[in-house]
Each structure stands twice: as structure tokens, then as C-alpha cells.
Design an enzyme around this catalytic site. Structure first.
Site, PDB file in Angstrom:
ATOM      1  N   SER A  65      61.087  81.938 -58.683  1.00  0.00           N
ATOM      2  CA  SER A  65      61.437  80.602 -58.009  1.00  0.00           C
ATOM      3  C   SER A  65      62.488  79.583 -58.257  1.00  0.00           C
ATOM      4  O   SER A  65      62.800  78.624 -57.560  1.00  0.00           O
ATOM      5  CB  SER A  65      59.994  79.517 -58.192  1.00  0.00           C
ATOM      6  OG  SER A  65      59.052  80.207 -57.221  1.00  0.00           O
ATOM      7  N   LYS A  68      64.871  79.167 -55.345  1.00  0.00           N
ATOM      8  CA  LYS A  68      64.400  78.396 -54.258  1.00  0.00           C
ATOM      9  C   LYS A  68      65.490  77.001 -54.228  1.00  0.00           C
ATOM     10  O   LYS A  68      65.820  76.592 -53.294  1.00  0.00           O
ATOM     11  CB  LYS A  68      62.999  77.887 -54.321  1.00  0.00           C
ATOM     12  CG  LYS A  68      62.154  78.977 -54.370  1.00  0.00           C
ATOM     13  CD  LYS A  68      60.810  78.563 -54.486  1.00  0.00           C
ATOM     14  CE  LYS A  68      59.631  79.845 -54.132  1.00  0.00           C
ATOM     15  NZ  LYS A  68      58.245  79.306 -55.017  1.00  0.00           N
ATOM     16  N   TYR A 192      62.421  86.903 -48.666  1.00  0.00           N
ATOM     17  CA  TYR A 192      62.043  86.026 -49.839  1.00  0.00           C
ATOM     18  C   TYR A 192      61.746  86.826 -51.382  1.00  0.00           C
ATOM     19  O   TYR A 192      62.013  86.513 -52.219  1.00  0.00           O
ATOM     20  CB  TYR A 192      60.701  85.215 -49.210  1.00  0.00           C
ATOM     21  CG  TYR A 192      59.871  84.800 -50.459  1.00  0.00           C
ATOM     22  CD1 TYR A 192      60.189  83.559 -50.819  1.00  0.00           C
ATOM     23  CD2 TYR A 192      58.815  85.222 -51.009  1.00  0.00           C
ATOM     24  CE1 TYR A 192      59.796  82.658 -51.677  1.00  0.00           C
ATOM     25  CE2 TYR A 192      58.367  84.414 -52.151  1.00  0.00           C
ATOM     26  CZ  TYR A 192      58.524  83.259 -52.339  1.00  0.00           C
ATOM     27  OH  TYR A 192      57.870  82.480 -53.321  1.00  0.00           O
ATOM     28  N   TYR A 240      55.816  72.299 -59.845  1.00  0.00           N
ATOM     29  CA  TYR A 240      54.592  72.287 -58.870  1.00  0.00           C
ATOM     30  C   TYR A 240      53.553  71.204 -59.439  1.00  0.00           C
ATOM     31  O   TYR A 240      54.120  70.120 -59.508  1.00  0.00           O
ATOM     32  CB  TYR A 240      53.931  73.888 -59.160  1.00  0.00           C
ATOM     33  CG  TYR A 240      54.914  74.790 -58.842  1.00  0.00           C
ATOM     34  CD1 TYR A 240      55.413  74.716 -57.786  1.00  0.00           C
ATOM     35  CD2 TYR A 240      55.565  75.361 -60.078  1.00  0.00           C
ATOM     36  CE1 TYR A 240      56.575  75.872 -57.446  1.00  0.00           C
ATOM     37  CE2 TYR A 240      56.190  76.548 -59.779  1.00  0.00           C
ATOM     38  CZ  TYR A 240      56.852  76.718 -58.712  1.00  0.00           C
ATOM     39  OH  TYR A 240      57.793  77.713 -58.546  1.00  0.00           O
ATOM     40  N   VAL A 258      58.245  81.974 -62.205  1.00  0.00           N
ATOM     41  CA  VAL A 258      57.297  82.686 -62.837  1.00  0.00           C
ATOM     42  C   VAL A 258      57.958  83.594 -63.913  1.00  0.00           C
ATOM     43  O   VAL A 258      56.985  84.416 -64.679  1.00  0.00           O
ATOM     44  CB  VAL A 258      56.164  83.312 -62.005  1.00  0.00           C
ATOM     45  CG1 VAL A 258      55.237  82.005 -61.553  1.00  0.00           C
ATOM     46  CG2 VAL A 258      56.692  84.098 -61.003  1.00  0.00           C
TER      47      VAL A 258
HETATM   48  N1  GLN Z   1      57.971  85.316 -56.205  1.00  0.00           N
HETATM   49  C1  GLN Z   1      57.158  84.480 -56.818  1.00  0.00           C
HETATM   50  C2  GLN Z   1      56.012  84.256 -55.740  1.00  0.00           C
HETATM   51  O1  GLN Z   1      56.084  84.044 -54.711  1.00  0.00           O
HETATM   52  C3  GLN Z   1      57.571  83.290 -57.118  1.00  0.00           C
HETATM   53  C4  GLN Z   1      56.568  82.123 -57.709  1.00  0.00           C
HETATM   54  C5  GLN Z   1      57.243  81.349 -58.668  1.00  0.00           C
HETATM   55  O2  GLN Z   1      58.246  81.626 -59.545  1.00  0.00           O
HETATM   56  N2  GLN Z   1      56.470  80.245 -59.341  1.00  0.00           N
HETATM   57  O3  GLN Z   1      54.625  84.135 -56.365  1.00  0.00           O
END
Ligand code: GLN
Length: 305
Positions: A65, A68, A192, A240, A258
Site C-alpha cells: 500500500s 498508493k 492494482y 488506516y 502490509v
Molecule cells: N495489496 C494489498 C491489498 O490490497 C495492499 C494492502 C495494504 O498494504 N494495506 O490487500
């Protein structure tokens, strides 16, 4: 400063190595579930092209993430403020992959850093062209920002998430049902998953983050206004439903993934990348969050003074 900082980072690395509470690796992506949680690296990029590191700062990890932030930067470059008709800029207060607020908000995700919001920004990037081209734009942004051509996608991680990313499939279909996905769900999802599977080292990520930190040595890729906007979103939404706690403890804009990465920004002062793959209950790096808190306290870099 670099000498004191180098000593501090070395001590922090030694302290963390002795700890037992590394957290749990993300197990819903099989390729990430195999990683040893007991790893740690940190890189701090400073003005004047200086970089100070400790631990496994050269080891590549899945940025997940954290990507992003950079897909949002690309979208802001392409369509500017128009993106806010499709995605909000409020903290969600929910898990990164929650579908609940999407129903409440009529299909307009709360912010571009939760999964639903990132699917919308990626959807915007892939509109009118092939997934390959959208991914090339994100990779080019990272390579120019980091001044390093060796930034690539880990195909095994992308495949792994493509095979098991059921929640994201649900989110993309849900967005489509609300008319907030321009492309076929599988096109946006494929793009994505590949964007999340970009692998970088702490050194590369800290160097790429210089454009968001507004360091004068960074390639000029973002207007100060765009950088400010991205920093505000990172502060409010980058961790988050753990964003409030992170701001309280660290006081700096940051974005987690993650894969265990955290990009931490001290505006005008430093861009920091931290990696430790064990996660806490919010899905944020456990030791990474701890290291960020220690670093902010040591340097006095909190934006709250
Ligand atoms: N690729 C992961 C997902 O979509 C990214 C989520 C994250 O890093 N929090 O679940």
C-alpha cells in the site's frame, strides 16, 4: 547530524533485534506469508543527497500500500483535483479492506489510501490505455524520484494476490455496481495487484519519498501544493484505523503497507523508509511503528513541534 543519527539508528537496530514481539506477517497473500517477520531495516534521506541507514536497508520488500502514495501522485498529475469527485479525503476509521463505509457513502471511497479508494485511483490511471502503460507510469515516477532504474514488480507476489485477493475483487465489483469504476473490474484489479507488488529497498523508498518531503535535492516532480495535499492525506489516512494512534505517537505524515514498509515524511527535513514485515492488529508494521516513534522523538521532527 548524520553522525549522531547514524549512531542512533545503529543502536535502534541493535535494540530491535533483541525484541521478540515482531507481530504477524500478512497471511492473506500466500507469497508474503512465507517471509520471516524478524527483519528490520531503515534509511533516512536528508537534504544534500545524504542518506543514513541501519539494518537491512538494502533488502527489497513488497511495498504494497505504500504504492498508493505514488499512484495518487500520478493521478494528481494527470487529472488534478477532478479525482475528488470519485474519492474522498476523510479518514475511514475502518480496516484497510473494509467494504462497510463504501455502502454508507454510496460507492465513493473515503480516501485514496484504503483499498477501495486506491482501486479508484488506479482505475483512473488505467482509463484509456493498457494496464502495462499505467504500471509503466508508476514505475517511471518511482525510478525518477529515487534516481534509480532498478525498481521492478515482483511477479510472484502479483500472481499470489491475483489468485487470492477475494476481498479486493468484492470491492472492485461493488465500486462497479455504483458506477465508480470506469474499467472492467479485472482490468483495474490486475493493475492494482501489480502496483502493490512493486519491490523496493528502504534506501530506494527513502530516496523516492524525497519528492513528497520536498527536499531540495529531489527531482522536481510535484508542486508544493500537491506535496502538501499528499502529506495531509498521509497524516490523516496513511495508517488506516491506526492513523490517529500513529499521529499521536509519531506526529509525522506516513504511509504503511502490509509488506511491512512505512514511508515517513518530515516535510523539508527528511524522507524515511522503514521495513519490518511483522504487522500489528491494524495491518501496520509493528517494529516499523516503534522505530518511527523513537526516531521522531530523537530528532524532534514531529510536525506538532
Ligand atoms: N495489496 C494489498 C491489498 O490490497 C495492499 C494492502 C495494504 O498494504 N494495506 O490487500
Amino acid at each position: 547530524m548524520p553522525d549522531t543519527l547514524a549512531r542512533f539508528l545503529r543502536d535502534l537496530d541493535a535494540e530491535i533485534r533483541d525484541r521478540q514481539d515482531w507481530g504477524q506477517v500478512a497471511d492473506y497473500i500466500p507469497e508474503l506469508a512465507r517471509i520471516d517477520p524478524a527483519q528490520f531495516g531503515i534509511a533516512v534521506a536528508l537534504p544534500g543527497n545524504r542518506i543514513v541507514t541501519a539494518g537491512q536497508a538494502e533488502k527489497r520488500f513488497s511495498i504494497q500500500s505504500v504504492s498508493k502514495v505514488f499512484s495518487l501522485a500520478c493521478v494528481l498529475g494527470r487529472i488534478g483535483e477532478q479525482i475528488w469527485t470519485r474519492v474522498g479525503r476523510e479518514p475511514s476509521g475502518r480496516r484497510f479492506d473494509s467494504i462497510l463505509s463504501l455502502e454508507e457513502d454510496g460507492g465513493r471511497p473515503r480516501n485514496p489510501f484504503i483499498n477501495a479508494g486506491a482501486l479508484v485511483t488506479t482505475d483512473e490511471l488505467v482509463t484509456g490505455r493498457a494496464p502495462k502503460e499505467a504500471l509503466a507510469e508508476i514505475l517511471a515516477f518511482l525510478r525518477i524520484a529515487a534516481e534509480d532504474e532498478e525498481i521492478h514488480i515482483d511477479r510472484a507476489v502479483a500472481r499470489s494476490e491475483t489468485e487470492t485477493g477475494y476481498r479486493n475483487v468484492a470491492l472492485a465489483n461493488y465500486l462497479k455496481s455504483f458506477g465508480n469504476l470506469r474499467n472492467a473490474p479485472e482490468i483495474t484489479l490486475g493493475t492494482y495487484f501489480h502496483q502493490c507488488a512493486i519491490e523496493m529497498s528502504c534506501v530506494q523508498l527513502a530516496r523516492a519519498g524525497r519528492v513528497i518531503a520536498g527536499l531540495s535535492c529531489a527531482p522536481q516532480m510535484l508542486t508544493p501544493l500537491k506535496a502538501r495535499r499528499i502529506n495531509a492525506l498521509m497524516m490523516m489516512c496513511g495508517h488506516y484505523d491506526g492513523s490517529g494512534d500513529f499521529a499521536f505517537r509519531v506526529g509525522l505524515p506516513a504511509k504503511s503497507g502490509v509488506g511491512g514498509g512505512i514511508l515517513l515524511v518530515a516535510p523539508g527535513r527528511a524522507s524515511v523508509a522503514i521495513w519490518s514485515p511483522g504487522l500489528n492488529g491494524y495491518g501496520n508494521s509493528q517494529m516499523g511503528s516503534y522505530a518511527a516513534e523513537r526516531l521522531a522523538r530523537e530528532t524532534g521532527w514531529s510536525v506538532f513541534g
